[in-house]
Design an enzyme around this catalytic site. Structure first.
Site, PDB file in Angstrom:
ATOM      1  N   GLU A  54       0.850  -1.186   0.000  1.00 23.80           N
ATOM      2  CA  GLU A  54       0.000   0.000   0.000  1.00 23.80           C
ATOM      3  C   GLU A  54       0.892   1.244   0.000  1.00 23.80           C
ATOM      4  O   GLU A  54       1.947   1.257   0.639  1.00 23.80           O
ATOM      5  CB  GLU A  54      -0.857  -0.015   1.264  1.00 23.80           C
ATOM      6  CG  GLU A  54      -1.802   1.155   1.399  1.00 23.80           C
ATOM      7  CD  GLU A  54      -2.639   1.088   2.677  1.00 23.80           C
ATOM      8  OE1 GLU A  54      -3.791   1.512   2.637  1.00 23.80           O
ATOM      9  OE2 GLU A  54      -2.121   0.615   3.712  1.00 23.80           O
ATOM     10  N   LYS A 129     -10.040   0.215  -2.207  1.00 31.69           N
ATOM     11  CA  LYS A 129     -10.173  -0.162  -0.788  1.00 31.69           C
ATOM     12  C   LYS A 129     -11.552   0.227  -0.246  1.00 31.69           C
ATOM     13  O   LYS A 129     -11.985   1.372  -0.370  1.00 31.69           O
ATOM     14  CB  LYS A 129      -9.072   0.548   0.010  1.00 31.69           C
ATOM     15  CG  LYS A 129      -8.987   0.166   1.480  1.00 31.69           C
ATOM     16  CD  LYS A 129      -7.833   0.923   2.117  1.00 31.69           C
ATOM     17  CE  LYS A 129      -7.616   0.570   3.566  1.00 31.69           C
ATOM     18  NZ  LYS A 129      -6.489   1.350   4.141  1.00 31.69           N
ATOM     19  N   CYS A 172      -4.738  -3.604   3.326  1.00 30.23           N
ATOM     20  CA  CYS A 172      -4.492  -3.163   4.692  1.00 30.23           C
ATOM     21  C   CYS A 172      -5.663  -3.400   5.650  1.00 30.23           C
ATOM     22  O   CYS A 172      -5.905  -4.517   6.082  1.00 30.23           O
ATOM     23  CB  CYS A 172      -4.041  -1.700   4.679  1.00 30.23           C
ATOM     24  SG  CYS A 172      -3.184  -1.178   6.195  1.00 30.23           S
TER      25      CYS A 172
END
Length: 296
Positions: A54, A129, A172
């Site tokens: 990321e 995301k 993440c």
């Protein structure tokens, strides 16, 4: 180093994945240079696919800087990575690109986008995301509000067929939501990916145990590229880029000190064997069963 991995290649018919970690800064040019070197080394050592973390493109020191450095998918940064993939004939997982939103001119907001590029230099999937990190942990010195400038992604993306297997895309904080990994597994994922920039406090407490849990419950490989060390005076990351097998065993760990990579053999037969010996997915009840409490 290269000769050692050449032995690894010759002793195995399984494809190799390179899981990388780096220390991104606000300097995009320096970051690209580091990432390019990692990709070149990974290719030289026999990797079929390279995983970058990321915020591989940069980590800004303020909201204003983070936004001003962002680009579209047709900008210079992605152009350089598609050229790199094509030139080296290698697949890339770019684990979190600061992508300007569709209404950038009016709202100045971005997506956090995990991009898969094939060995021809084509962008074959973009996952944005969907779980944003808005967390205040005063006792740990953690305060981040990703939603202040990031748009949550609208949907999951189907797993992508790659030379190492079918890759499911997360980023993440998505790691904390098992519903996402189970959905990807149900749609054929063999490898789950959680490219990350975990804080030092949350990483020390939760990083490895969460990655192993996702591997165990889905019986997938889990590959998690990571940011490591100090990005600027206000932010540091935990590191420990990790590869976990479908039994939950940690195959490789990049450590918490410095940039680098690990090469991992992806033996898809290990998935079949694990699922055959403990057929968890066959034992799972239908969705209605798990929602039955809501009806009482």
């Amino acid at each position: 180093k290269i000769s050692k991995s050449a032995k690894l290649m010759s002793s195995s018919s399984h494809p190799l994945a390179a899981v990388c970690q780096l220390t991104a800064t606000p300097d995009k040019e320096a970051n690209f240079s580091v990432c390019k070197q990692l990709v070149e080394e990974a290719k030289e050592r026999g990797a079929a696919m390279v995983f970058l973390p990321e915020a591989f493109d940069y980590i800004g020191s303020s909201r204003e800087e983070t936004l001003s450095l962002s680009e579209s998918l047709t900008g210079d940064t992605m152009s350089r990575y598609t050229q790199l993939a094509r030139k080296l004939d290698v697949w890339l997982s770019l684990g979190g690109f600061h992508e300007r939103g569709h209404d950038w001119e009016t709202d100045r907001r971005i997506f956090n986008s995990h991009i898969i590029i094939n060995d021809k230099g084509d962008i074959v999937s973009v996952y944005r995301k969907s779980h944003l990190f808005d967390v205040e942990l005063p006792e740990k010195g953690v305060s981040l509000k990703e939603s202040a400038f990031t748009i949550p992604g609208p949907s999951l993306m189907p797993p992508v067929q790659t030379p190492i297997g079918k890759v499911g895309l997360g980023i993440c904080y998505d790691l904390r939501f098992p519903e996402l990994s189970l959905a990807l597994q149900r749609h054929g994922a063999e490898i789950l990916t959680y490219p990350s920039a975990f804080t030092v406090a949350t990483g020390a407490a939760h990083w490895e145990v969460l990655l192993r849990a996702r591997a165990i419950e889905t019986q997938c490989f889990v590959l998690a590229a990571a940011q490591v060390g100090q990005h600027h005076e206000k932010r540091s990351s935990y590191g420990h880029a990790l590869a976990v097998d479908p039994w939950g065993e940690v195959l490789s760990d990049c450590g918490g000190e410095r940039p680098g990579m690990v090469l991992v053999e992806v033996d898809l037969e290990k998935i079949s064997r694990t699922r055959r010996n403990m057929p968890v997915q066959q034992h799972r009840r239908d969705t209605a069963f798990y929602h039955s409490l809501a009806q009482t």
